[in-house]
Design a protein around this motif. Structure first.
Motif, PDB file in Angstrom:
ATOM      1  N   ARG A  35       0.815  -1.216   0.000  1.00 42.74           N
ATOM      2  CA  ARG A  35       0.000   0.000   0.000  1.00 42.74           C
ATOM      3  C   ARG A  35       0.850   1.269   0.000  1.00 42.74           C
ATOM      4  O   ARG A  35       0.353   2.366  -0.286  1.00 42.74           O
ATOM      5  CB  ARG A  35      -0.928   0.001   1.214  1.00 42.74           C
ATOM      6  CG  ARG A  35      -1.978  -1.101   1.200  1.00 42.74           C
ATOM      7  CD  ARG A  35      -2.707  -1.171   2.519  1.00 42.74           C
ATOM      8  NE  ARG A  35      -1.831  -1.613   3.598  1.00 42.74           N
ATOM      9  CZ  ARG A  35      -2.192  -1.659   4.882  1.00 42.74           C
ATOM     10  NH1 ARG A  35      -3.409  -1.267   5.234  1.00 42.74           N
ATOM     11  NH2 ARG A  35      -1.337  -2.082   5.800  1.00 42.74           N
ATOM     12  N   ALA A  36       2.140   1.123   0.315  1.00 35.15           N
ATOM     13  CA  ALA A  36       3.025   2.293   0.355  1.00 35.15           C
ATOM     14  C   ALA A  36       3.218   2.907  -1.025  1.00 35.15           C
ATOM     15  O   ALA A  36       3.584   4.085  -1.139  1.00 35.15           O
ATOM     16  CB  ALA A  36       4.371   1.905   0.954  1.00 35.15           C
ATOM     17  N   ASN A  37       2.987   2.137  -2.080  1.00 35.16           N
ATOM     18  CA  ASN A  37       3.173   2.640  -3.437  1.00 35.16           C
ATOM     19  C   ASN A  37       1.911   3.271  -4.014  1.00 35.16           C
ATOM     20  O   ASN A  37       1.944   3.862  -5.096  1.00 35.16           O
ATOM     21  CB  ASN A  37       3.624   1.497  -4.351  1.00 35.16           C
ATOM     22  CG  ASN A  37       4.957   0.918  -3.910  1.00 35.16           C
ATOM     23  OD1 ASN A  37       5.874   1.659  -3.550  1.00 35.16           O
ATOM     24  ND2 ASN A  37       5.077  -0.406  -3.933  1.00 35.16           N
ATOM     25  N   ALA A  38       0.787   3.127  -3.324  1.00 33.79           N
ATOM     26  CA  ALA A  38      -0.467   3.685  -3.817  1.00 33.79           C
ATOM     27  C   ALA A  38      -0.505   5.190  -3.569  1.00 33.79           C
ATOM     28  O   ALA A  38       0.005   5.667  -2.553  1.00 33.79           O
ATOM     29  CB  ALA A  38      -1.651   3.010  -3.139  1.00 33.79           C
ATOM     30  N   PRO A  39      -1.093   5.955  -4.493  1.00 37.83           N
ATOM     31  CA  PRO A  39      -1.183   7.406  -4.260  1.00 37.83           C
ATOM     32  C   PRO A  39      -2.076   7.694  -3.063  1.00 37.83           C
ATOM     33  O   PRO A  39      -3.107   7.035  -2.870  1.00 37.83           O
ATOM     34  CB  PRO A  39      -1.809   7.931  -5.563  1.00 37.83           C
ATOM     35  CG  PRO A  39      -2.504   6.751  -6.164  1.00 37.83           C
ATOM     36  CD  PRO A  39      -1.700   5.551  -5.770  1.00 37.83           C
ATOM     37  N   PRO A  40      -1.702   8.661  -2.221  1.00 35.42           N
ATOM     38  CA  PRO A  40      -2.516   8.961  -1.042  1.00 35.42           C
ATOM     39  C   PRO A  40      -3.894   9.491  -1.447  1.00 35.42           C
ATOM     40  O   PRO A  40      -4.014  10.243  -2.416  1.00 35.42           O
ATOM     41  CB  PRO A  40      -1.701  10.029  -0.309  1.00 35.42           C
ATOM     42  CG  PRO A  40      -0.828  10.629  -1.367  1.00 35.42           C
ATOM     43  CD  PRO A  40      -0.533   9.537  -2.342  1.00 35.42           C
ATOM     44  N   ALA A  41      -4.905   9.083  -0.709  1.00 34.26           N
ATOM     45  CA  ALA A  41      -6.273   9.456  -1.032  1.00 34.26           C
ATOM     46  C   ALA A  41      -6.912  10.213   0.122  1.00 34.26           C
ATOM     47  O   ALA A  41      -6.393  10.224   1.247  1.00 34.26           O
ATOM     48  CB  ALA A  41      -7.092   8.201  -1.345  1.00 34.26           C
TER      49      ALA A  41
END
Length: 461
Positions: free
Chosen positions: A198-204
């Motif tokens: 999840r660290a690579n997902a763009p922050p939402a």
């Protein structure tokens, strides 16, 4: 008293610093937040904003001292915002969960990660984005609120599948430039390291529950919470809490809330974040008599259950543009704030922080006194360390300025923090490394304060 003999070091930041916090879990590092007005010539990328800011990792000590031969200086992370940063705090129950309040009505969340790069022979720091929540909606005329300050609630609940879907349920109170005081509850992804997918997902933007508590007539600058009864003290497993706020209208406002708890880890209550179980505010009082200018700092003193001094009333400290630090006690029945004493300083009392609390031992027939050591940011008055003393025999308070530091600052001191250096030494006087910053000249000063009084009182007992 100002001490001209204080030795200090000075660094210059790249932008104006208005908030700083030393990381509780990694006390060699601190985070600074900056606030800059964008000049007209530089506004090509900021058409909708007149402000910008950053959060930056810095070492507490300005000098790099390698731990081994060939060690390189640490890699210090930095995050840029198209808005200004006004307040930052690590969560009291999670020393690497950072909240960042900004001028675009949001609070952003980060995980502060520190790890060693063996091949690179250096420490690497990372501010890993976890998402954000919107605290306030835009004004009908299109204006956006500044989140001027926020205060974490201490309750924390972790749940979900570790490394896949686990989250932290957290809540905080916030104040805004629209005069609002609110409570926000949400679930933040529990990402612990950079190897989490999840660290690579763009922050939402995170789903959240927002509760309006009360409102000031002008800008609200500060907010704090006082626990009146904990879940373990209540028959219905409910946390009873007072929300206090201060604003430019010179008012100190209080409301009460009840926070139903959801199941949690043993000994760690958590607040339900669903709308169905959101807190219901109850107005208590508004005080406009005791402050002659804006209320910009509120500091509840932590309760000391181990103190030998019987003192059932909870105590709060306030700071104001009128340059006074004031002490209030909360009446145990009405919860009204009762003024006890005050002292005028040479600058607006903008921020307050507890460094230590202790009780001096009984000597002969004397009654012990309870002391609170406070670090204060005094705007154009510099930074100061102050001792507040409660005397049980006279049921009275006194305020004693210990040291004021102005030498390294040429403009407003909006923020300070300190770290206790000798946590394990019992005989040596407590020594603090203090970091104080000034806004327009962008100075970051590092200096020492030694609490000789604490050790001296113990020795004469």
């Amino acid at each position: 008293m100002e001490d001209p003999q204080i030795k200090y070091t000075t660094r210059t930041a790249e932008q104006e610093v208005d908030t700083v916090e030393i990381c509780p879990s990694h006390p060699d590092y601190m985070i600074i937040g900056t606030y800059s007005l964008v000049k007209k010539d530089d506004r090509r990328d900021y058409e909708a904003q007149a402000r910008r800011g950053t959060i930056q990792v810095m070492t507490v000590h300005p000098e790099f001292k390698p731990l081994y031969a060939g060690m390189l200086p640490p890699q210090l992370d930095r995050v840029t915002f198209p808005c200004a940063v006004l307040d930052i705090h690590f969560h009291p129950a999670d020393g690497i969960l950072l909240g960042v309040a900004t001028s675009n009505a949001h609070v952003y969340f980060f995980r502060f990660i520190k790890h060693g790069d063996v091949l690179g022979r250096r420490v690497i720091t990372k501010l890993l984005p976890l998402g954000s929540v919107r605290v306030s909606e835009d004004h009908e005329h299109g204006l956006t609120a500044l989140v001027t300050q926020f205060s974490w609630f201490p309750e924390l609940r972790n749940h979900g599948v570790s490394g896949i879907s686990d989250v932290q349920d957290v809540s905080f109170a916030a104040s805004t430039s629209f005069g609002e005081t609110k409570i926000i509850s949400m679930s933040v992804p529990l990402i612990k390291d950079l190897f989490d997918e999840r660290a690579n997902a763009p922050p939402a933007e995170l789903p959240s529950s927002v509760t309006n508590i009360h409102k000031h007539e002008l800008e609200a600058w500060t907010v704090a919470a006082v626990t009146l009864r904990s879940a373990t003290q209540s028959q219905d497993n409910t946390i009873h809490r007072m929300i206090l706020s201060g604003g430019d209208d010179s008012a100190l406002i209080a409301s009460a809330i009840e926070l139903p708890c959801s199941p949690s880890q043993p000994g760690t209550p958590s607040i339900s974040s669903s709308d169905e179980f959101g807190p219901t505010p109850m107005p208590l009082w508004k005080d406009r008599r005791n402050h002659t200018a804006g209320v910009v700092a509120i500091l509840p003193l932590p309760s000391n259950d181990e103190s030998p001094i019987p003192h059932p009333r909870k105590t709060i400290i306030t700071g104001s543009y009128d340059e006074y630090l004031r002490i209030f006690e909360l009446d145990t029945k009405t919860y009204r704030a009762i003024w006890k004493t005050e002292l005028k300083f040479g600058g607006g009392v903008w921020r307050l922080k507890v460094l230590d609390q202790y009780t001096t031992p009984t000597v002969g027939d004397s009654i012990p006194h309870h002391h609170s050591l406070i670090l204060a940011s005094l705007m154009h008055g510099g930074a100061a360390v102050v001792r507040l003393t409660y005397s049980a025999d006279s049921d009275s308070w006194s305020i004693t300025p210990l040291v004021t530091f102005r030498a390294g600052h040429e403009s407003m001191v909006y923020c300070c923090d300190a770290r206790l250096d000798n946590r394990t030494a019992e005989e040596a006087p407590p020594t603090y490394t203090v970091v104080s910053t000034s806004f327009y000249d962008m100075k970051i000063c590092t200096w020492k304060f030694v609490d000789h009084f604490k050790v001296h009182q113990n020795k004469i007992a």
